[in-house]
Write a protein that holds these residues in place. Structure first.
Motif, PDB file in Angstrom:
ATOM      1  N   VAL B  55       1.422 -52.797  68.996  1.00 14.36           N
ATOM      2  CA  VAL B  55       0.767 -53.853  68.221  1.00 14.36           C
ATOM      3  C   VAL B  55       0.432 -53.336  66.826  1.00 14.36           C
ATOM      4  N   LEU B  56      -0.086 -52.115  66.760  1.00 12.78           N
ATOM      5  CA  LEU B  56      -0.440 -51.562  65.446  1.00 12.78           C
ATOM      6  C   LEU B  56       0.802 -51.380  64.574  1.00 12.78           C
ATOM      7  N   ALA B  57       1.915 -50.978  65.195  1.00 15.44           N
ATOM      8  CA  ALA B  57       3.151 -50.834  64.413  1.00 15.44           C
ATOM      9  C   ALA B  57       3.607 -52.197  63.898  1.00 15.44           C
ATOM     10  N   GLU B  58       3.459 -53.227  64.743  1.00 15.79           N
ATOM     11  CA  GLU B  58       3.840 -54.575  64.314  1.00 15.79           C
ATOM     12  C   GLU B  58       2.945 -55.040  63.156  1.00 15.79           C
ATOM     13  N   VAL B  59       1.647 -54.753  63.253  1.00 12.87           N
ATOM     14  CA  VAL B  59       0.728 -55.148  62.180  1.00 12.87           C
ATOM     15  C   VAL B  59       1.065 -54.393  60.894  1.00 12.87           C
ATOM     16  N   GLN B  60       1.392 -53.105  61.019  1.00 12.26           N
ATOM     17  CA  GLN B  60       1.767 -52.331  59.834  1.00 12.26           C
ATOM     18  C   GLN B  60       2.980 -52.963  59.154  1.00 12.26           C
ATOM     19  N   GLU B  61       3.951 -53.365  59.966  1.00 20.10           N
ATOM     20  CA  GLU B  61       5.154 -53.970  59.397  1.00 20.10           C
ATOM     21  C   GLU B  61       4.827 -55.316  58.740  1.00 20.10           C
ATOM     22  N   LEU B  62       4.004 -56.125  59.420  1.00 20.66           N
ATOM     23  CA  LEU B  62       3.605 -57.410  58.835  1.00 20.66           C
ATOM     24  C   LEU B  62       2.809 -57.198  57.551  1.00 20.66           C
ATOM     25  N   ALA B  63       1.924 -56.194  57.567  1.00 17.56           N
ATOM     26  CA  ALA B  63       1.099 -55.926  56.384  1.00 17.56           C
ATOM     27  C   ALA B  63       1.992 -55.604  55.194  1.00 17.56           C
ATOM     28  N   ASP B  64       3.042 -54.831  55.449  1.00 19.33           N
ATOM     29  CA  ASP B  64       3.916 -54.412  54.354  1.00 19.33           C
ATOM     30  C   ASP B  64       4.866 -55.522  53.895  1.00 19.33           C
ATOM     31  N   THR B  65       5.193 -56.457  54.795  1.00 18.16           N
ATOM     32  CA  THR B  65       6.235 -57.420  54.458  1.00 18.16           C
ATOM     33  C   THR B  65       5.714 -58.839  54.235  1.00 18.16           C
ATOM     34  N   VAL B  66       4.708 -59.257  55.010  1.00 18.96           N
ATOM     35  CA  VAL B  66       4.261 -60.649  54.943  1.00 18.96           C
ATOM     36  C   VAL B  66       2.887 -60.764  54.272  1.00 18.96           C
ATOM     37  N   LEU B  67       1.976 -59.860  54.619  1.00 19.96           N
ATOM     38  CA  LEU B  67       0.591 -60.009  54.154  1.00 19.96           C
ATOM     39  C   LEU B  67       0.381 -59.457  52.754  1.00 19.96           C
ATOM     40  N   SER B  68       1.290 -58.631  52.287  1.00 17.09           N
ATOM     41  CA  SER B  68       1.160 -58.115  50.923  1.00 17.09           C
ATOM     42  C   SER B  68       2.493 -58.263  50.207  1.00 17.09           C
ATOM     43  N   ASN B  69       2.403 -58.263  48.893  1.00 10.09           N
ATOM     44  CA  ASN B  69       3.593 -58.267  48.045  1.00 10.09           C
ATOM     45  C   ASN B  69       3.708 -56.854  47.477  1.00 10.09           C
ATOM     46  N   SER B  70       4.688 -56.099  47.974  1.00  4.47           N
ATOM     47  CA  SER B  70       4.712 -54.667  47.648  1.00  4.47           C
ATOM     48  C   SER B  70       5.018 -54.396  46.181  1.00  4.47           C
ATOM     49  N   VAL B  71       5.445 -55.414  45.442  1.00  2.00           N
ATOM     50  CA  VAL B  71       5.672 -55.231  44.012  1.00  2.00           C
ATOM     51  C   VAL B  71       4.340 -55.064  43.265  1.00  2.00           C
ATOM     52  N   ILE B  72       3.329 -55.793  43.722  1.00  2.00           N
ATOM     53  CA  ILE B  72       2.057 -55.802  42.983  1.00  2.00           C
ATOM     54  C   ILE B  72       0.863 -55.344  43.803  1.00  2.00           C
ATOM     55  N   GLU B  73       1.044 -55.131  45.121  1.00  2.00           N
ATOM     56  CA  GLU B  73      -0.114 -54.836  45.971  1.00  2.00           C
ATOM     57  C   GLU B  73       0.167 -53.634  46.868  1.00  2.00           C
ATOM     58  N   ASP B  74      -0.926 -52.965  47.264  1.00  2.51           N
ATOM     59  CA  ASP B  74      -0.857 -51.882  48.246  1.00  2.51           C
ATOM     60  C   ASP B  74      -1.678 -52.273  49.467  1.00  2.51           C
ATOM     61  N   VAL B  75      -1.192 -51.897  50.647  1.00  2.00           N
ATOM     62  CA  VAL B  75      -1.996 -52.015  51.865  1.00  2.00           C
ATOM     63  C   VAL B  75      -2.871 -50.765  51.920  1.00  2.00           C
ATOM     64  N   VAL B  76      -4.185 -50.933  51.779  1.00  6.01           N
ATOM     65  CA  VAL B  76      -5.060 -49.761  51.681  1.00  6.01           C
ATOM     66  C   VAL B  76      -5.764 -49.441  52.994  1.00  6.01           C
ATOM     67  N   GLY B  77      -5.666 -50.316  53.977  1.00  9.49           N
ATOM     68  CA  GLY B  77      -6.318 -49.988  55.237  1.00  9.49           C
ATOM     69  C   GLY B  77      -5.926 -50.942  56.334  1.00  9.49           C
ATOM     70  N   ILE B  78      -5.784 -50.377  57.535  1.00 16.64           N
ATOM     71  CA  ILE B  78      -5.577 -51.182  58.747  1.00 16.64           C
ATOM     72  C   ILE B  78      -6.475 -50.567  59.797  1.00 16.64           C
ATOM     73  N   HIS B  79      -7.406 -51.364  60.347  1.00  8.83           N
ATOM     74  CA  HIS B  79      -8.240 -50.810  61.410  1.00  8.83           C
ATOM     75  C   HIS B  79      -8.625 -51.902  62.398  1.00  8.83           C
ATOM     76  N   VAL B  80      -9.058 -51.456  63.554  1.00  5.54           N
ATOM     77  CA  VAL B  80      -9.326 -52.377  64.659  1.00  5.54           C
ATOM     78  C   VAL B  80     -10.823 -52.576  64.789  1.00  5.54           C
TER      79      VAL B  80
END
Lengths: 89, 89
Positions: B55-80
């Motif tokens: 699940v965490l790997a899936e969230v990491q992938e979603l964070a990088d692809t759907v929840l953020s725009n990697s051109v202008i944004e960074d994912v700075v944290g994922i926690h439960v």
């Protein structure tokens, strides 16, 4: 310089249209294990100087009055980062 | 149900007009100890079931692809979070 993070989320009892839109998008991608998504804000305030209780009290007051709208939002967290998020990554 | 928090911030090298506007407002209120403000997003994903590495790997992938725009944004944290923010407050 230390950074203070303020986290603001829409109140639980309110509809969150942005979060609903994200949840709908995840569903269309086949990511069905996520039952709901809510979308809030994360402020990073960079402080000139040391963070003491007076600074934290000022941030708490700003969080409640300026950074959030207490009619529709809750301040869910205030914490101190020693380095900005971009540098820890 | 467990909730996974994903934190997204504008990249450090980009101008953040919303953050600048907040910083300007704080300055006009006399809050001069805050030298900069950046404004990002905080997602809460509610998960149906247990959170494991898949699940965490899936969230990491979603964070990088759907929840953020990697051109202008960074994912700075994922926690439960075991309980949604509204319930811990």
């Amino acid at each position: 310089m230390p950074t203070i993070v303020v986290e603001v989320m829409p109140k639980a009892e309110l509809l969150d249209p942005q979060g609903k839109a994200v949840a709908g998008a995840l569903g269309r991608l086949g990511k069905t294990r996520f039952t709901s998504v809510r979308l809030g804000k994360r402020f990073e305030l960079t402080v000139d100087g040391h963070v003491d209780d007076a600074v934290l009290a000022e941030v708490q007051e700003l969080a409640d009055t300026v950074l959030s709208n207490s009619v529709i939002e809750d301040v869910v967290g205030i914490h101190v980062l020693e380095a900005p998020a971009g540098e820890t990554h």
